[in-house]
Design an enzyme around this catalytic site. Structure first.
Site, PDB file in Angstrom:
ATOM      1  N   GLY A 218      36.935 -12.571  15.227  1.00 40.89           N
ATOM      2  CA  GLY A 218      35.703 -11.947  14.722  1.00 40.89           C
ATOM      3  C   GLY A 218      34.642 -11.919  15.813  1.00 40.89           C
TER       4      GLY A 218
ATOM      5  N   VAL B  12      30.465 -15.068  32.708  1.00 42.36           N
ATOM      6  CA  VAL B  12      31.771 -15.375  33.315  1.00 42.36           C
ATOM      7  C   VAL B  12      31.987 -14.497  34.556  1.00 42.36           C
ATOM      8  CG1 VAL B  12      34.280 -15.214  32.972  1.00 42.36           C
ATOM      9  CG2 VAL B  12      32.833 -16.145  31.137  1.00 42.36           C
TER      10      VAL B  12
ATOM     11  N   ARG C 123      42.386  -8.778  16.161  1.00 35.42           N
ATOM     12  CA  ARG C 123      43.255  -9.829  15.637  1.00 35.42           C
ATOM     13  C   ARG C 123      44.669  -9.329  15.940  1.00 35.42           C
ATOM     14  NH1 ARG C 123      38.844 -10.657  11.545  1.00 35.42           N
ATOM     15  NH2 ARG C 123      38.002 -12.662  12.203  1.00 35.42           N
ATOM     16  N   CYS C 124      45.470 -10.157  16.557  1.00 40.27           N
ATOM     17  CA  CYS C 124      46.741  -9.681  17.118  1.00 40.27           C
ATOM     18  C   CYS C 124      47.938 -10.474  16.579  1.00 40.27           C
ATOM     19  CB  CYS C 124      46.652  -9.783  18.648  1.00 40.27           C
ATOM     20  SG  CYS C 124      48.201  -9.421  19.475  1.00 40.27           S
TER      21      CYS C 124
ATOM     22  N   ASP D 118      38.123 -20.367  16.388  1.00 40.57           N
ATOM     23  CA  ASP D 118      39.181 -21.353  16.269  1.00 40.57           C
ATOM     24  C   ASP D 118      40.593 -20.749  16.457  1.00 40.57           C
ATOM     25  OD1 ASP D 118      39.889 -24.105  15.012  1.00 40.57           O
ATOM     26  OD2 ASP D 118      40.987 -22.652  13.796  1.00 40.57           O
TER      27      ASP D 118
ATOM     28  N   THR E 292      31.370 -17.651  17.409  1.00 41.26           N
ATOM     29  CA  THR E 292      31.593 -17.253  16.023  1.00 41.26           C
ATOM     30  C   THR E 292      30.336 -17.544  15.222  1.00 41.26           C
ATOM     31  OG1 THR E 292      32.704 -17.865  13.956  1.00 41.26           O
ATOM     32  CG2 THR E 292      32.849 -19.463  15.720  1.00 41.26           C
ATOM     33  N   ILE E 293      30.020 -16.639  14.309  1.00 41.14           N
ATOM     34  CA  ILE E 293      28.826 -16.887  13.486  1.00 41.14           C
ATOM     35  C   ILE E 293      29.052 -18.055  12.531  1.00 41.14           C
ATOM     36  CG2 ILE E 293      28.063 -14.480  13.608  1.00 41.14           C
ATOM     37  CD1 ILE E 293      28.984 -14.261  10.589  1.00 41.14           C
ATOM     38  N   ASP E 294      30.316 -18.472  12.356  1.00 44.25           N
ATOM     39  CA  ASP E 294      30.621 -19.528  11.377  1.00 44.25           C
ATOM     40  C   ASP E 294      30.219 -20.926  11.857  1.00 44.25           C
ATOM     41  OD1 ASP E 294      31.797 -17.403  10.063  1.00 44.25           O
ATOM     42  OD2 ASP E 294      33.838 -17.923  10.655  1.00 44.25           O
TER      43      ASP E 294
ATOM     44  N   ASP F 290      31.967 -23.131  13.258  1.00 41.41           N
ATOM     45  CA  ASP F 290      32.953 -24.049  12.679  1.00 41.41           C
ATOM     46  C   ASP F 290      33.955 -24.597  13.690  1.00 41.41           C
ATOM     47  OD1 ASP F 290      34.240 -21.672  13.183  1.00 41.41           O
ATOM     48  OD2 ASP F 290      35.306 -21.589  11.283  1.00 41.41           O
TER      49      ASP F 290
ATOM     50  N   MET G 140      28.274 -15.272   4.854  1.00 37.82           N
ATOM     51  CA  MET G 140      29.588 -15.485   5.506  1.00 37.82           C
ATOM     52  C   MET G 140      29.737 -16.921   6.010  1.00 37.82           C
ATOM     53  SD  MET G 140      30.655 -12.188   7.741  1.00 37.82           S
ATOM     54  CE  MET G 140      31.523 -10.809   7.009  1.00 37.82           C
ATOM     55  N   GLY G 141      30.887 -17.194   6.601  1.00 42.48           N
ATOM     56  CA  GLY G 141      31.125 -18.524   7.158  1.00 42.48           C
ATOM     57  C   GLY G 141      32.561 -18.987   6.995  1.00 42.48           C
ATOM     58  N   ARG G 142      33.354 -18.120   6.397  1.00 43.34           N
ATOM     59  CA  ARG G 142      34.761 -18.464   6.112  1.00 43.34           C
ATOM     60  C   ARG G 142      34.819 -19.760   5.299  1.00 43.34           C
ATOM     61  NH1 ARG G 142      39.323 -16.182   9.261  1.00 43.34           N
ATOM     62  NH2 ARG G 142      37.851 -15.596  10.858  1.00 43.34           N
TER      63      ARG G 142
ATOM     64  N   ALA H 196      15.494 -21.612   0.022  1.00 46.72           N
ATOM     65  CA  ALA H 196      16.248 -21.357  -1.215  1.00 46.72           C
ATOM     66  C   ALA H 196      16.117 -22.524  -2.207  1.00 46.72           C
ATOM     67  CB  ALA H 196      17.711 -21.135  -0.880  1.00 46.72           C
TER      68      ALA H 196
ATOM     69  N   LYS I 276       8.087 -17.713  -9.693  1.00 43.88           N
ATOM     70  CA  LYS I 276       8.436 -16.422 -10.286  1.00 43.88           C
ATOM     71  C   LYS I 276       9.814 -15.915  -9.864  1.00 43.88           C
ATOM     72  CE  LYS I 276       4.622 -16.065 -12.516  1.00 43.88           C
ATOM     73  NZ  LYS I 276       4.701 -16.762 -13.812  1.00 43.88           N
TER      74      LYS I 276
ATOM     75  N   ARG J 200      20.852 -11.389 -10.029  1.00 51.39           N
ATOM     76  CA  ARG J 200      21.285 -10.244  -9.236  1.00 51.39           C
ATOM     77  C   ARG J 200      22.055 -10.802  -8.048  1.00 51.39           C
ATOM     78  NH1 ARG J 200      19.644  -7.602 -12.963  1.00 51.39           N
ATOM     79  NH2 ARG J 200      18.545  -5.606 -12.909  1.00 51.39           N
TER      80      ARG J 200
HETATM   81  P1  ADP Z   1      38.905 -16.367  15.366  1.00 52.77           P
HETATM   82  O1  ADP Z   1      39.192 -16.565  16.808  1.00 52.77           O
HETATM   83  O2  ADP Z   1      37.601 -15.674  15.134  1.00 52.77           O
HETATM   84  O3  ADP Z   1      39.065 -17.633  14.571  1.00 52.77           O
HETATM   85  P2  ADP Z   1      41.458 -15.425  14.291  1.00 52.77           P
HETATM   86  O4  ADP Z   1      41.728 -16.661  13.525  1.00 52.77           O
HETATM   87  O5  ADP Z   1      41.724 -14.132  13.603  1.00 52.77           O
HETATM   88  O6  ADP Z   1      39.965 -15.309  14.812  1.00 52.77           O
HETATM   89  O7  ADP Z   1      42.341 -15.483  15.628  1.00 52.77           O
HETATM   90  C1  ADP Z   1      42.275 -14.451  16.594  1.00 52.77           C
HETATM   91  C2  ADP Z   1      43.640 -14.205  17.190  1.00 52.77           C
HETATM   92  O8  ADP Z   1      44.091 -15.382  17.893  1.00 52.77           O
HETATM   93  C3  ADP Z   1      44.775 -13.918  16.213  1.00 52.77           C
HETATM   94  O9  ADP Z   1      44.801 -12.578  15.764  1.00 52.77           O
HETATM   95  C4  ADP Z   1      45.992 -14.224  17.066  1.00 52.77           C
HETATM   96  O10 ADP Z   1      46.265 -13.173  17.939  1.00 52.77           O
HETATM   97  C5  ADP Z   1      45.511 -15.431  17.880  1.00 52.77           C
HETATM   98  N1  ADP Z   1      45.973 -16.678  17.249  1.00 52.77           N
HETATM   99  C6  ADP Z   1      45.443 -17.328  16.205  1.00 52.77           C
HETATM  100  N2  ADP Z   1      46.154 -18.429  15.875  1.00 52.77           N
HETATM  101  C7  ADP Z   1      47.201 -18.458  16.729  1.00 52.77           C
HETATM  102  C8  ADP Z   1      48.309 -19.332  16.906  1.00 52.77           C
HETATM  103  N3  ADP Z   1      48.489 -20.406  16.136  1.00 52.77           N
HETATM  104  N4  ADP Z   1      49.183 -19.044  17.886  1.00 52.77           N
HETATM  105  C9  ADP Z   1      49.005 -17.973  18.684  1.00 52.77           C
HETATM  106  N5  ADP Z   1      47.980 -17.115  18.572  1.00 52.77           N
HETATM  107  C10 ADP Z   1      47.086 -17.341  17.615  1.00 52.77           C
HETATM  108  O1  F6P Z   2      34.819 -15.605  11.403  1.00 53.20           O
HETATM  109  C1  F6P Z   2      33.773 -14.685  11.306  1.00 53.20           C
HETATM  110  C2  F6P Z   2      33.823 -13.984   9.967  1.00 53.20           C
HETATM  111  O2  F6P Z   2      32.756 -13.047   9.940  1.00 53.20           O
HETATM  112  C3  F6P Z   2      33.779 -14.896   8.746  1.00 53.20           C
HETATM  113  O3  F6P Z   2      32.479 -15.370   8.491  1.00 53.20           O
HETATM  114  C4  F6P Z   2      34.334 -13.981   7.689  1.00 53.20           C
HETATM  115  O4  F6P Z   2      34.916 -14.718   6.634  1.00 53.20           O
HETATM  116  C5  F6P Z   2      35.375 -13.186   8.439  1.00 53.20           C
HETATM  117  O5  F6P Z   2      35.027 -13.261   9.828  1.00 53.20           O
HETATM  118  C6  F6P Z   2      35.474 -11.755   8.035  1.00 53.20           C
HETATM  119  O6  F6P Z   2      36.536 -11.195   8.722  1.00 53.20           O
HETATM  120  P1  F6P Z   2      36.818  -9.632   8.848  1.00 53.20           P
HETATM  121  O7  F6P Z   2      35.970  -9.120   9.969  1.00 53.20           O
HETATM  122  O8  F6P Z   2      38.265  -9.556   9.144  1.00 53.20           O
HETATM  123  O9  F6P Z   2      36.424  -8.995   7.548  1.00 53.20           O
END
Ligand code: ADP
Ligand code: F6P
Length: 319
Positions: free
Chosen positions: A11, A23, A72-73, A103, A125-127, A129, A169-171, A186, A214, A243
């Site tokens: 993300g 970099v 995402r691959c 992560d 990541t905005i999360d 985490d 958001m935040g997963r 809040a 209110k 709402r």
């Molecule tokens: P984020 O980095 O935001 O947490 P994802 O969890 O979707 O996003 O991971 C991004 C990409 O990293 C995945 O689409 C995949 O290509 C690679 N990846 C994630 N987990 C693994 C893993 N256990 N082994 C190899 N590649 C991974």
């Molecule tokens: O990890 C960042 C994030 O925006 C999470 O907060 C959310 O749950 C997820 O990605 C949404 O993923 P996608 O872009 O695949 O809808």
């Protein structure tokens, strides 16, 4: 270390461009050659790799998203996919990789490390985490976006004397909801890290309306439950009308805050330094206002807890 590559994966997050810039510029400053990989791990597999110059990253520090694009691959999750990526790295003479992402992307990097490719991982990541760092790139910008949204919703909530549920958001993590809930004043904040108690929420709404408030704002982390389910529960069990506002992907966009630009610049530079120092497998992060690098495995083995004292404070202040 003669040539390194940089990629963004998972993300996207505001500040990724500032990290790419850091970099590339730091690498060139240190006498290295540096290549940009497009579309995350997919680009590594497909060989979408381009040598960068100082000017390649000009005028991007202020831009949201990522000029390298992200993906995402699924193919990289397979051994065959990773072998293709490895071969591309060798073909392009790349000795180390900086991975900017979350992560999941770090897990992908760890697989590259196992194949003998040194990797330095920059948390974005905005999360917020990622274990081992107090702050990830993008969190601060998203936090400001959410607080601004809360402020706006509060205006209409007050005019119509309504209660609102704002889904953030935040997963699986509640950081963004917690900080935004505190910063936005809040009445209730619901997080995956804390058990849900409908009576407590209703009590808080009644308490605040009882003293003449209110409106009522409930900030809900997406990892807790979907906002419409919560609205349903509040209506069914307590007759409370709300709402719902689901903020969605706008939380991932926008020009990065000054703070995100600064930490992105720091993290990117530290990542390059760690590769030059010969480190094989590191994550970059912030601990007590200091930029650190630490063993990548810590990200996967340690589980850090959210600072719930912020939740106590938010509740104390919103009585
Ligand atoms: P984020 O980095 O935001 O947490 P994802 O969890 O979707 O996003 O991971 C991004 C990409 O990293 C995945 O689409 C995949 O290509 C690679 N990846 C994630 N987990 C693994 C893993 N256990 N082994 C190899 N590649 C991974
Ligand atoms: O990890 C960042 C994030 O925006 C999470 O907060 C959310 O749950 C997820 O990605 C949404 O993923 P996608 O872009 O695949 O809808």
């Amino acid at each position: 270390m003669n040539r390194i590559a940089v990629l963004t994966s998972g993300g996207d997050a505001p500040g990724m461009n500032a990290a790419i810039r850091s970099v590339v510029r730091k690498a060139i400053y240190e006498g290295l050659e540096v290549s940009g990989v497009f579309h995350g791990y997919q680009g590594l597999i497909d060989g979408k790799i381009e040598q960068f110059q100082l000017g390649s990253v000009g005028d991007i520090i202020q831009r949201g998203g990522t000029i390298l694009r992200s993906a995402r691959c699924p193919e990289f999750m397979t051994e065959a996919g990773r072998e293709k990526a490895y071969n591309q790295l060798k073909l392009h003479g790349i000795d180390g990789v900086v991975i900017i992402g979350g992560d999941g992307s770090f897990r992908g990097a760890y697989e590259l490390v196992k194949l003998g490719i040194p990797c330095a991982c920059v948390p974005a990541t905005i999360d917020n985490d990622i274990n081992g760092t107090q702050f990830t790139i993008g969190f601060d910008t998203a936090l400001n976006t959410v607080v601004e949204a809360i402020d706006k919703i509060r205006d209409t909530a007050t005019s119509h004397e309504r209660s609102f549920i704002i889904e953030v958001m935040g997963r699986d993590a509640g950081d963004l909801a917690l900080w935004a809930g505190l910063g936005g004043g809040a009445e209730s904040i619901l997080l995956p890290e804390k058990a849900f108690d409908v009576n407590e929420i209703v009590q808080r709404i009644k308490q605040s309306t009882g003293r003449g408030k209110k409106h009522s704002i409930i900030v809900l982390a997406e990892g807790m439950m979907p906002a419409h389910n919560l609205a349903e529960i509040l209506k069914k069990e307590a007759g409370v009308e709300t709402r719902v506002s689901i903020l969605g992907h706008m939380q991932r966009g926008g020009s990065p805050s000054a703070r995100d630009r600064v930490i992105a610049s720091q993290y990117g530079s530290r990542a390059v330094e760690s590769l030059i120092e010969g480190k094989q497998s590191v994550a970059i992060g912030m601990r007590n206002h200091k930029v650190v690098d630490y063993n990548l495995e810590e990200v996967f083995t340690k589980r850090e807890k959210l600072d719930l004292s912020l939740l106590d404070l938010a509740q104390t202040l919103s009585i």
